[in-house]
Write a protein that holds these residues in place. Structure first.
Motif, PDB file in Angstrom:
ATOM      1  N   CYS A 271      -1.415  11.188  -8.621  1.00 43.00           N
ATOM      2  CA  CYS A 271      -1.754   9.796  -8.295  1.00 43.00           C
ATOM      3  C   CYS A 271      -3.240   9.659  -7.987  1.00 43.00           C
ATOM      4  O   CYS A 271      -3.879   8.662  -8.333  1.00 43.00           O
ATOM      5  N   GLN A 272      -3.808  10.687  -7.321  1.00 41.00           N
ATOM      6  CA  GLN A 272      -5.198  10.625  -6.885  1.00 41.00           C
ATOM      7  C   GLN A 272      -6.184  10.627  -8.052  1.00 41.00           C
ATOM      8  O   GLN A 272      -7.344  10.250  -7.876  1.00 41.00           O
ATOM      9  N   CYS A 274      -6.117   8.756 -10.765  1.00 40.59           N
ATOM     10  CA  CYS A 274      -6.416   7.366 -11.135  1.00 40.59           C
ATOM     11  C   CYS A 274      -6.758   6.522  -9.911  1.00 40.59           C
ATOM     12  O   CYS A 274      -7.673   5.699  -9.960  1.00 40.59           O
ATOM     13  N   HIS A 275      -5.999   6.702  -8.816  1.00 42.14           N
ATOM     14  CA  HIS A 275      -6.225   5.924  -7.596  1.00 42.14           C
ATOM     15  C   HIS A 275      -7.154   6.733  -6.687  1.00 42.14           C
ATOM     16  O   HIS A 275      -6.722   7.397  -5.742  1.00 42.14           O
ATOM     17  N   VAL A 278      -7.464   6.770  -2.485  1.00 39.08           N
ATOM     18  CA  VAL A 278      -6.303   6.899  -1.617  1.00 39.08           C
ATOM     19  C   VAL A 278      -6.523   7.890  -0.475  1.00 39.08           C
ATOM     20  O   VAL A 278      -5.912   7.751   0.588  1.00 39.08           O
ATOM     21  N   SER A 283      -8.234   1.292   0.714  1.00 41.48           N
ATOM     22  CA  SER A 283      -7.497   0.948  -0.491  1.00 41.48           C
ATOM     23  C   SER A 283      -7.397   2.139  -1.433  1.00 41.48           C
ATOM     24  O   SER A 283      -8.277   2.993  -1.481  1.00 41.48           O
ATOM     25  N   ALA A 284      -6.309   2.160  -2.203  1.00 38.67           N
ATOM     26  CA  ALA A 284      -6.116   3.248  -3.158  1.00 38.67           C
ATOM     27  C   ALA A 284      -6.973   3.055  -4.406  1.00 38.67           C
ATOM     28  O   ALA A 284      -7.240   4.008  -5.126  1.00 38.67           O
ATOM     29  N   ASN A 285      -7.386   1.838  -4.674  1.00 43.03           N
ATOM     30  CA  ASN A 285      -8.200   1.442  -5.840  1.00 43.03           C
ATOM     31  C   ASN A 285      -7.363   1.362  -7.118  1.00 43.03           C
ATOM     32  O   ASN A 285      -6.498   2.198  -7.361  1.00 43.03           O
ATOM     33  N   ILE A 286      -7.645   0.329  -7.885  1.00 48.33           N
ATOM     34  CA  ILE A 286      -7.070   0.195  -9.216  1.00 48.33           C
ATOM     35  C   ILE A 286      -8.026   0.868 -10.186  1.00 48.33           C
ATOM     36  O   ILE A 286      -9.222   0.591 -10.178  1.00 48.33           O
ATOM     37  N   HIS A 341      -4.943   3.644   3.614  1.00 50.95           N
ATOM     38  CA  HIS A 341      -4.299   4.689   2.828  1.00 50.95           C
ATOM     39  C   HIS A 341      -4.732   6.083   3.280  1.00 50.95           C
ATOM     40  O   HIS A 341      -3.901   6.994   3.401  1.00 50.95           O
ATOM     41  N   CYS A 352       3.219   9.615  -1.556  1.00 58.56           N
ATOM     42  CA  CYS A 352       3.184   8.282  -2.150  1.00 58.56           C
ATOM     43  C   CYS A 352       4.587   7.689  -2.260  1.00 58.56           C
ATOM     44  O   CYS A 352       4.798   6.484  -2.059  1.00 58.56           O
TER      45      CYS A 352
END
Length: 422
Positions: A271-272, A274-275, A278, A283-286, A341, A352
């Protein structure tokens, strides 16, 4: 045109293919290069480098977008491996037969250069490739048990089912009372009719017929019916109020049909990757289109299909036109609530999936949890803190040492209003 052959009569091209097969299969013809460190520190550092730079395309023991990597120092010279990691294109362009064959086998996919890695980084990376992530049944069992403990609460707010149960019970009790009263009246009527002490007027009163129409028009019946109707109306209104701002199950259509099941599930992209925010921010960021292009510069379709996928083409269009991809936000907390986050992921070690559900199984992302105040509070009440190896909690563990209960989030201020509202 003559073809050069080896002593066994095998063409050089076939020979190259055999060398390539020997390089990237699980054959153990040689021992791991003794220069590769096997210390826990080196393996841990190498894992971080692998996850950040290699995991998108490679696995240790199975073929993914690129070949399986474990055993590479057994099959190739250490210097060759280092040069290939630093700049594979330079090795290929030098005419190295194995590198060229490897490049062709994997559809001319270009591996990014990693010139920023130091020699120590390379050795740590190889330490993880050779010695990292060996199956450990005991650790797996422990992790499963830990996950069960740290699951946290799943409910949020006041359960509306309680009010429904209460109303149903009251209606049943009321019906039973009416039945019992009817039986009592019936028994008393028979008893009084058999009595010689009643005169004619009394018997006429006792045996009078029930006027149901009068009952329906009576004030008492109207009050009872009105009370029941009002109770159901109030229950419906309360249920509606509790659903305001709750978007559990919300799964909007996105501008690009991105599949977490494919990327996070099948390819196990962290996950980390792309985001990116986090572990370091609120924020995790788009992810931007640039992050997508790290892979899709080389991957233009799925499942080995020919041509460019229509969805991947949308990424190319966004980059070419310098326009951001307008993703639709799925999880959205109200402005009055503060959530960080990094505090949960980096410090608390929360997975997550604890909040977002089985994201690696979602073809279309939806809001899995209620994300209400009650849901968060339940999690803080029930979740035990993983303090081992985390110096941040040392003082808190010392203060909590006299308690027989495990240290939970609620014990370190997890229920204080100002933690989330300030």
């Amino acid at each position: 045109m003559s073809i050069k052959r080896s002593l066994l009569g095998v063409s050089f091209r076939v020979l190259h293919l055999m060398v390539l097969l020997f390089l990237f299969t699980g054959l153990r013809g040689y021992a791991v290069n003794p220069e590769v460190p096997d210390s826990e520190d080196a393996i841990s550092a190498g894992q971080s480098i692998f996850n950040a730079n290699c995991k998108t395309c490679h696995r240790l023991d199975q073929k993914l977008i690129g070949p399986a990597l474990r055993g590479v120092t057994e099959r190739r010279e250490l210097d060759w491996v280092k040069r290939f990691i630093l700049n594979s294109q330079a090795v290929i362009q030098s005419g190295d037969a194995t590198a060229v064959a490897l490049y062709k086998e994997y559809n001319n996919a270009v591996m990014p250069a990693h010139n920023f890695l130091s020699d120590e980084d390379l050795m740590n990376l190889l330490a993880y490739i050779e010695y990292g992530d060996k199956p450990d049944p005991a650790a797996a069992a422990g992790a499963a048990a830990g996950g069960a403990v740290a699951g946290g609460g799943s409910g949020g707010g006041i359960p509306s089912e309680y009010l429904t149960i209460i109303l149903v019970v009251l209606v049943i009790v009321l019906i039973l009372v009416l039945v019992v009263l009817g039986l009592i009246v019936s028994v008393l009527t028979k008893y009084m009719n058999n009595s010689d002490k009643l005169d004619a007027d009394d018997k006429e009163f006792i045996n009078q017929k029930t006027d149901y129409l009068s009952i329906l028009k009576s004030d008492g019946f109207i009050v009872i019916v009105t009370t029941i109707v009002l109770a159901f109306v109030v229950k419906t209104a309360v249920d509606g109020l509790y659903t305001i701002g709750v978007q559990q199950g919300y799964a909007p259509s996105q501008p690009i049909a991105y599949s977490h099941e494919l990327h996070a599930g099948q390819y196990e992209i962290p996950c980390q990757y792309c985001h990116t925010g986090v572990e370091i921010g609120k924020s995790a960021n788009i992810p931007s289109a640039n992050i997508c292009m790290n892979c899709h510069m080389h991957i233009q379709n799925v499942g080995g299909k020919e041509g460019i996928s229509p969805e991947i083409a949308k990424i190319y269009a966004a980059v070419d036109n310098d326009q951001p991809i307008e993703w639709v936000r799925v999880h959205n907390l109200p402005d009055l609530a503060y959530f960080n986050h990094s505090q949960h992921v980096a410090v608390g070690g929360v997975e997550c999936q604890t909040c977002h559900g089985p994201i690696e199984e979602m073809e279309v992302v939806y809001q899995h949890s209620a994300l209400t105040m009650g849901w968060c509070i339940d999690c803080h009440r029930n979740t035990e803190i993983t303090t081992q190896g985390n110096e941040y909690y040392d003082k808190l563990v010392q203060l909590h040492s006299e308690s027989k209960d495990a240290l939970k989030v609620k014990d370190i201020g997890g229920l204080e209003c100002a933690k989330c509202h300030y």
